[in-house]
Design a protein around this motif. Structure first.
Motif, PDB file in Angstrom:
ATOM      1  N   ASP A 167      21.641  -0.499-122.964  1.00 16.83           N
ATOM      2  CA  ASP A 167      20.577   0.466-122.684  1.00 16.83           C
ATOM      3  C   ASP A 167      20.213   0.520-121.195  1.00 16.83           C
ATOM      4  N   ARG A 168      21.198   0.219-120.336  1.00 18.29           N
ATOM      5  CA  ARG A 168      21.020   0.343-118.893  1.00 18.29           C
ATOM      6  C   ARG A 168      22.172   1.168-118.322  1.00 18.29           C
ATOM      7  N   LEU A 169      21.843   2.232-117.595  1.00 23.77           N
ATOM      8  CA  LEU A 169      22.836   3.090-116.958  1.00 23.77           C
ATOM      9  C   LEU A 169      22.526   3.155-115.471  1.00 23.77           C
ATOM     10  N   THR A 170      23.473   2.753-114.652  1.00 19.65           N
ATOM     11  CA  THR A 170      23.232   2.758-113.211  1.00 19.65           C
ATOM     12  C   THR A 170      24.413   3.388-112.484  1.00 19.65           C
ATOM     13  N   ALA A 171      24.106   4.168-111.453  1.00 16.84           N
ATOM     14  CA  ALA A 171      25.133   4.848-110.668  1.00 16.84           C
ATOM     15  C   ALA A 171      24.860   4.636-109.189  1.00 16.84           C
ATOM     16  N   ALA A 172      25.931   4.443-108.408  1.00 21.12           N
ATOM     17  CA  ALA A 172      25.796   4.082-106.996  1.00 21.12           C
ATOM     18  C   ALA A 172      26.076   5.235-106.040  1.00 21.12           C
ATOM     19  N   SER A 173      26.416   6.404-106.572  1.00 17.54           N
ATOM     20  CA  SER A 173      26.813   7.526-105.719  1.00 17.54           C
ATOM     21  C   SER A 173      26.563   8.839-106.452  1.00 17.54           C
ATOM     22  N   PRO A 174      26.606   9.967-105.740  1.00 17.36           N
ATOM     23  CA  PRO A 174      26.467  11.254-106.423  1.00 17.36           C
ATOM     24  C   PRO A 174      27.537  11.476-107.491  1.00 17.36           C
ATOM     25  N   ALA A 175      28.780  11.095-107.192  1.00 14.42           N
ATOM     26  CA  ALA A 175      29.840  11.237-108.192  1.00 14.42           C
ATOM     27  C   ALA A 175      29.547  10.365-109.409  1.00 14.42           C
ATOM     28  N   GLY A 176      29.017   9.188-109.159  1.00 17.83           N
ATOM     29  CA  GLY A 176      28.645   8.307-110.263  1.00 17.83           C
ATOM     30  C   GLY A 176      27.499   8.874-111.077  1.00 17.83           C
ATOM     31  N   ALA A 177      26.557   9.571-110.395  1.00 18.94           N
ATOM     32  CA  ALA A 177      25.438  10.197-111.105  1.00 18.94           C
ATOM     33  C   ALA A 177      25.933  11.298-112.029  1.00 18.94           C
ATOM     34  N   PHE A 178      26.893  12.071-111.563  1.00 13.63           N
ATOM     35  CA  PHE A 178      27.481  13.137-112.381  1.00 13.63           C
ATOM     36  C   PHE A 178      28.119  12.549-113.634  1.00 13.63           C
ATOM     37  N   GLU A 179      28.917  11.517-113.441  1.00 19.70           N
ATOM     38  CA  GLU A 179      29.600  10.881-114.572  1.00 19.70           C
ATOM     39  C   GLU A 179      28.599  10.183-115.492  1.00 19.70           C
ATOM     40  N   MET A 180      27.541   9.632-114.914  1.00 22.12           N
ATOM     41  CA  MET A 180      26.548   8.931-115.722  1.00 22.12           C
ATOM     42  C   MET A 180      25.885   9.879-116.716  1.00 22.12           C
ATOM     43  N   MET A 181      25.522  11.069-116.263  1.00 25.56           N
ATOM     44  CA  MET A 181      24.861  11.998-117.161  1.00 25.56           C
ATOM     45  C   MET A 181      25.834  12.584-118.179  1.00 25.56           C
ATOM     46  N   LEU A 182      27.101  12.720-117.801  1.00 23.73           N
ATOM     47  CA  LEU A 182      28.102  13.122-118.783  1.00 23.73           C
ATOM     48  C   LEU A 182      28.200  12.081-119.890  1.00 23.73           C
ATOM     49  N   GLN A 183      28.222  10.812-119.490  1.00 22.24           N
ATOM     50  CA  GLN A 183      28.293   9.740-120.475  1.00 22.24           C
ATOM     51  C   GLN A 183      27.029   9.716-121.334  1.00 22.24           C
ATOM     52  N   TRP A 184      25.887  10.019-120.719  1.00 23.74           N
ATOM     53  CA  TRP A 184      24.648  10.056-121.493  1.00 23.74           C
ATOM     54  C   TRP A 184      24.706  11.173-122.538  1.00 23.74           C
ATOM     55  N   LEU A 185      25.208  12.334-122.145  1.00 20.00           N
ATOM     56  CA  LEU A 185      25.372  13.421-123.110  1.00 20.00           C
ATOM     57  C   LEU A 185      26.252  12.978-124.269  1.00 20.00           C
ATOM     58  N   ASN A 186      27.311  12.288-123.935  1.00 22.25           N
ATOM     59  CA  ASN A 186      28.247  11.814-124.950  1.00 22.25           C
ATOM     60  C   ASN A 186      27.567  10.866-125.927  1.00 22.25           C
TER      61      ASN A 186
END
Length: 337
Positions: A180-199
């Motif tokens: 239950d922790r999602l962390t991203a270190a860059s804009p590209a990581g933020a994009f992928e993080m929200m895609l994974q959250w949608l999933n």
């Protein structure tokens, strides 16, 4: 005239999901909160937000986004562009959120204010996923909420976070999803993080549809067998490129196979094993999909679009279009050019 309804194969279904007669619906919207800190990374925030906004365009009402700040004041981003939050922290039941994302930035203060620590600890008592963008992990870790978790943080603060939170595993990854922790270190990581959250938080199909809309070049080479075979093989990639380059005069199965030095049978097996379809169906759905793009994004006539996408009969084109999208090409929405 009765038109038989046709369905897209997996490869093209998500790419066209937002344009079909019956798009994805979700009975209960997923609620996402963004907590903006002074000097937060605007590129990271907008990359994450773009995913969610696109999801709502494809499946209206799927996501409800809230933006917060400490006292509901305007927050200055790292690009000197101010953002005004839309929701006071006191106006929403925080326990109703599905995820709260702390938006940090390179110049965001490392001093963690008491109100923020108290808020994060309170959220952690609820079934709310906690996320962090850029150096958002710094604030989660400082609140003791990353002990035993893997996390991602911008390279500038990796060593500092590892020292401050010795019980967290600070990785070199751009994105980390750990329970239950999602962390991203860059804009590209933020994009992928929200895609994974949608999933995870909405639906796999919706996440795929967003990726197909926002990152077509990456998504078109995905295999249906994602866990085992995340990308299609090189020969199949070459065939797909040939198909895309020859829409007006489609190549025959023999021409495609000869171009890459394989037999027709071998090409058929590649499509079946990796994309769960046939070359003929893939090529046809590619042409229909590209026809939709042309109609929506150009002033070309329906006749010219049909020719450009390899349909020798305008009647056949209209009937095929209606079968897939639920309306004829003449009724398609055209964006202003």
């Amino acid at each position: 005239m009765t038109i038989t309804t046709r369905t897209f194969s997996h490869t093209f279904k998500e790419r066209n999901l937002g344009f079909m007669a019956q798009p994805i619906t979700r009975p209960k919207p997923s609620r996402v909160g963004f907590l903006l800190l002074e000097n937060f990374s605007l590129p990271s925030f907008t990359q994450a937000l773009d995913v969610l906004v696109t999801a709502n365009l494809i499946a209206p009402g799927s996501i409800r986004v809230h933006t917060f700040s400490h006292n509901h004041n305007e927050v200055m981003s790292d690009l000197a562009i101010p953002i005004r939050p839309d929701t006071p922290l006191t106006d929403v039941r925080l326990c109703d959120l599905d995820i709260m994302v702390v938006c940090g930035g390179l110049r965001a203060a490392r001093t963690v204010p008491g109100w923020l620590t108290a808020l994060l600890k309170r959220l952690a008592r609820f079934p709310v996923v906690l996320g962090g963008l850029w150096n958002g992990a710094w604030y989660l870790g400082s609140a003791g909420l990353l002990d035993g978790y893997r996390c991602a943080i911008h390279p500038e603060q990796r060593i500092a976070l590892a020292e401050r939170v010795p019980h967290a595993l600070v990785t070199h990854d751009a994105l980390v999803l750990d329970r239950d922790r999602l962390t991203a270190a860059s804009p590209a990581g933020a994009f992928e993080m929200m895609l994974q959250w949608l999933n995870i938080g909405c639906s796999h199909a919706l996440a795929d549809a967003v990726l197909d809309t926002l990152d077509h070049d990456q998504s078109k080479f995905r295999s249906v067998q994602k866990p085992l075979q995340p990308k299609v093989s090189r020969p199949l990639r070459e065939i797909i490129k040939l198909m895309e380059a020859n829409l007006e005069e489609p190549l025959s199965p023999g021409q495609l196979s000869q171009a890459i030095g394989l037999s027709v049978r071998q090409v058929q097996r590649l499509f079946k094993d990796q994309l769960d379809t046939t070359p003929q169906k893939y090529y046809f759905q590619l042409r229909i999909t590209e026809a939709r793009r042309l109609i929506q994004n150009s002033n070309a006539s329906i006749f010219d679009v049909s020719i450009a996408c390899g349909f020798v009969s305008c009647t056949h084109f209209s009937r095929s279009y209606s079968a897939f999208f639920g309306h004829p090409p003449s009724k398609e929405v055209r964006y202003e050019i």
